[in-house]
Scaffold this motif. Structure first.
Motif, PDB file in Angstrom:
ATOM      1  N   ALA A   1       0.589  -1.179  -0.006  1.00 33.63           N
ATOM      2  CA  ALA A   1      -0.002  -0.010   0.019  1.00 33.63           C
ATOM      3  C   ALA A   1       0.893   1.347  -0.141  1.00 33.63           C
TER       4      ALA A   1
ATOM      5  N   GLN B   1      -3.595   4.512   3.271  1.00 36.20           N
ATOM      6  CA  GLN B   1      -4.252   5.252   2.485  1.00 36.20           C
ATOM      7  C   GLN B   1      -4.204   6.723   3.018  1.00 36.20           C
TER       8      GLN B   1
ATOM      9  N   MET C   1      -5.004  -1.456   5.149  1.00 36.42           N
ATOM     10  CA  MET C   1      -4.928  -0.828   3.701  1.00 36.42           C
ATOM     11  C   MET C   1      -5.520   0.706   3.952  1.00 36.42           C
TER      12      MET C   1
END
Length: 704
Positions: free
Chosen positions: A478, A519, A515
């Motif tokens: 990620a 982000q 995740m």
């Protein structure tokens, strides 16, 4: 693109474990530490008539002896699975009653472990005894109560009509023995109080935040005054999710003494004090038409629990998901016996449940002269027959077909006793595997640091399944970083709540949260990758970019049933003259959604298969019928597989990411590997010998 997910990443915690720098519960170094040793009951049913602690109190180094006469103060927690929970609904030393052999009746505290152990043997206890009920066959069974809010009984269609219309019918009873938890790390705890107002607990806990809440309720503290530290667990399999009586007593005694106290259980003490899998008796009735279409599944189960808590081995939970039938009935019964409290053990319910169902399906296939793989393909369920929901991302048929091809199933001789090698009978068997797709709420913090590394923090933990590695791999992809540049910190209640390492849900819960946090941290840094963020960090005036994010199940559970699937194929070799059975070949194919790390995922399947081979061939715990004490008491007398018992285990993954389930498309893998293993072996034994064995374990005397 930084491709990490789906590759074979080596364990992040591997070096720490092989070099001994990984710190387990009993290894934390606390100044002024003292040691406790349990005194346990030598009877299984009765009452303490007298307890003489004078000799123990005078022994060298002894600081205190606790019994029911001077038990330290503690409070009964709410004892609700989702908030606070102890494994026994009875506080330790709460009265003079003895409910099972090995029950805690005292605790000796001394300045060294050896002195505490020596003094514990000086405590003299006299009992008024009653005949214990430890024989499963003599127990009285009643309808099992709901478990975790769900009724265990269920019926659809008309079972009687299904029986009448079925040709042929299969009716058989299958049994399993009591199985003991035997993790490499024994149960241990260090309880450290600070001024009677704050408690730090070092203990192997599968659910750190739940343990924190439980200890807070036990001792009347605000939750923030309790810290639970569990960076590493040496195996758990379900027996380290909640505090056992020894943990509760240790924390209470430490508070009374105002000294940090360590209690480590012996293997003998663990046999009845820290959970086991109940023995089961399961009756399966299957009906089918001549072409193999199922008309009936009737599944009745008996299991046992202790007098101090209720735990049902939920074997019927798996039956509605496997094979479609118009007539289905599920029934669970439970008996109270003078045994320690059974508990969750790798694939609780699903594992013994599939032992019975997959054995019965094999019997039906032989009766119909239909290939066992084809029978399963023909009757594959398209929806969860209890929930009435379609399955999401189901690739059970692929597991069966790929496994059959890899194993060479098409070459299987169609008659028992028709395959030999080196003077031994050879048999091939197969069985399905399955486990529900479960996930919980989880929170994760991600920090990008000036040294060019990322730091991922959560109270979720790793009981040996590979969570450190999965979290690191997810964050690395990620953020666009090498895995080596991601540091993971787990298992401390000071960190964001990562949920429970159980029910095969740690990965499914943590991956979406990781995740999301990755982000968010890139968004905060106004960057597309971590490298871009690092470039601006020094000018930002910040010590780090950081973000915390959470993920939780939503409305998807109202639309879909989530389940992982698999198939096992095995070969056995049997020397009938001496009753020796060897598993010589194994193929497992699994559908678990997206595979985050092929190396640790395959390792989990192999571990499950090995554990299943132990269940199938050797694991059993017998109780002395007079005193109710286990006649097995350590890792030598409780038999489980060694290297020589295990063949090469070939593992393949099929399927697709299950994006209906969570944003990562990933389901768990910790428990599915054990399901169906024992049935595959018993089915292979039938093919080899023509003898149908319905009672586990399959010991040499049953093969002669």
């Amino acid at each position: 693109m930084n491709k990490v997910i789906g590759t074979g990443v080596s364990r992040k915690d591997g070096r720490a474990k092989v070099t001994g720098t990984a710190t387990y519960a009993a290894e934390h170094q606390i100044p002024d530490l003292v040691h406790g040793y349990l005194v346990t009951a030598t009877i299984a049913n009765g009452q303490i008539q007298s307890i003489d602690t004078r000799a123990a109190e005078k022994a060298p180094g002894v600081i205190a002896v606790f019994t029911h006469k001077n038990v330290p103060k503690m409070f009964m927690p709410t004892n609700d699975f989702m908030t606070t929970k102890i494994y026994e609904a009875r506080l330790p030393l709460s009265d003079d009653k003895v409910h099972y052999a090995g029950q805690i009746v005292g605790l000796v505290v001394a300045d060294t472990f050896e002195r505490a152990r020596d003094a514990a043997h000086l405590v003299k206890v006299e009992y008024t005894t009653q005949q214990p009920l430890v024989d499963f066959k003599k127990a009285t069974f009643k309808e099992a109560p709901p478990q975790m809010g769900e009724e265990l009984k269920f019926e659809k269609g008309n079972v009687a009509a299904g029986v009448a219309s079925a040709t042929p019918k299969i009716e058989a009873t299958y049994t399993t023995s009591t199985e003991l938890h035997a993790p490499m790390e024994p149960h241990a705890i260090i309880a450290h109080w600070q001024d009677d107002k704050s408690l730090t607990v070092y203990e192997p806990s599968q659910w750190v935040l739940a343990s924190q809440r439980t200890y807070a309720e036990l001792f009347g503290l605000p939750t923030e005054r309790v810290r639970v530290v569990t960076p590493f667990l040496g195996g758990a399999f379900g027996c380290k999710a909640f505090p056992w009586p020894h943990s509760v007593l240790c924390a209470a005694a430490a508070r009374k003494l105002q000294r940090p106290l360590k209690v480590v259980l012996s293997r003998r003490q663990m046999t009845m004090n820290t959970g086991h899998r109940s023995e089961t008796e399961q009756t399966i009735r299957l009906g089918a038409t001549a072409d193999g279409s199922l008309t009936l599944i009737d599944h009745e189960v008996k299991s046992s629990t202790s007098p101090v808590d209720v735990f049902t081995e939920p074997c019927t939970s798996i039956t509605p998901v496997m094979y479609a039938t118009p007539n289905l009935r599920l029934k669970q019964e439970l008996a109270k016996m003078n045994i320690g409290t059974p508990t969750f053990m790798r694939a609780p319910g699903e594992n013994p449940g599939l032992w019975a169902l997959e054995s019965a399906m094999d019997e039906l296939a032989w009766a119909l002269k239909i290939d066992p793989v084809e029978l399963r393909l023909k009757n594959e369920a398209k929806e969860h027959q209890r929930k009435g929901l379609p399955f999401s991302a189901k690739h059970f048929a692929d597991c069966l077909r790929v496994g059959a091809e890899q194993f060479g199933w098409q070459d299987r001789p169609k008659q028992p006793r028709s395959l030999t090698r080196d003077g031994k009978l050879v048999g091939w068997g197969m069985a399905a595997a399955t486990f529900p797709g479960l996930r919980g709420a989880a929170s994760v913090k991600v920090r990008l640091l000036p040294d060019g590394t990322a730091h991922v923090l959560t109270a979720g933990n790793d009981m040996g399944t590979g969570a450190y590695t999965v979290v690191a791999a997810t964050a690395a992809e990620a953020l666009g970083l090498p895995v080596e540049e991601v540091r993971v910190e787990l298992g401390d209640s000071l960190l964001p709540d990562g949920g429970i390492a159980g029910g095969s849900m740690m990965t499914a819960s943590l991956v979406p949260a990781v995740m999301s946090a990755c982000q968010q941290v890139l968004k905060n840094a106004k960057a597309k990758t971590a490298q871009e963020a690092f470039a601006t960090l020094s000018q930002s005036g910040r010590a780090a970019y950081e973000a915390t994010a959470s993920s939780a199940p939503g409305a998807e559970a109202k639309k879909w049933a989530f389940q992982s699937w698999g198939a096992h194929f095995c070969e056995v070799s049997i020397d009938e003259e001496i009753g020796r059975l060897q598993v010589t070949r194994w193929v497992s194919v699994m559908d678990i959604g997206r595979v985050i790390n092929t190396k640790t995922a395959a390792s989990q399947v192999r571990g499950g298969v090995i554990m299943g081979i132990g269940q199938a061939l050797m694991e059993e715990c017998h109780l002395d019928p007079n005193i109710g004490y286990p006649v097995v008491y350590d890792l030598a007398t409780y038999h489980f597989p060694a290297h020589a018992d295990i063949p090469r285990i070939q593992v393949t993954f099929v399927g697709e990411p299950d994006l209906n389930f969570n944003p990562g498309g990933v389901r768990g893998v910790g428990e599915i590997g054990i399901t169906g293993v024992s049935a595959a072996i018993a089915n292979a034994v039938y093919h080899a010998t023509g003898k149908r064995i319905r009672d586990l374990p399959i010991t040499p005397d049953k093969l002669l």
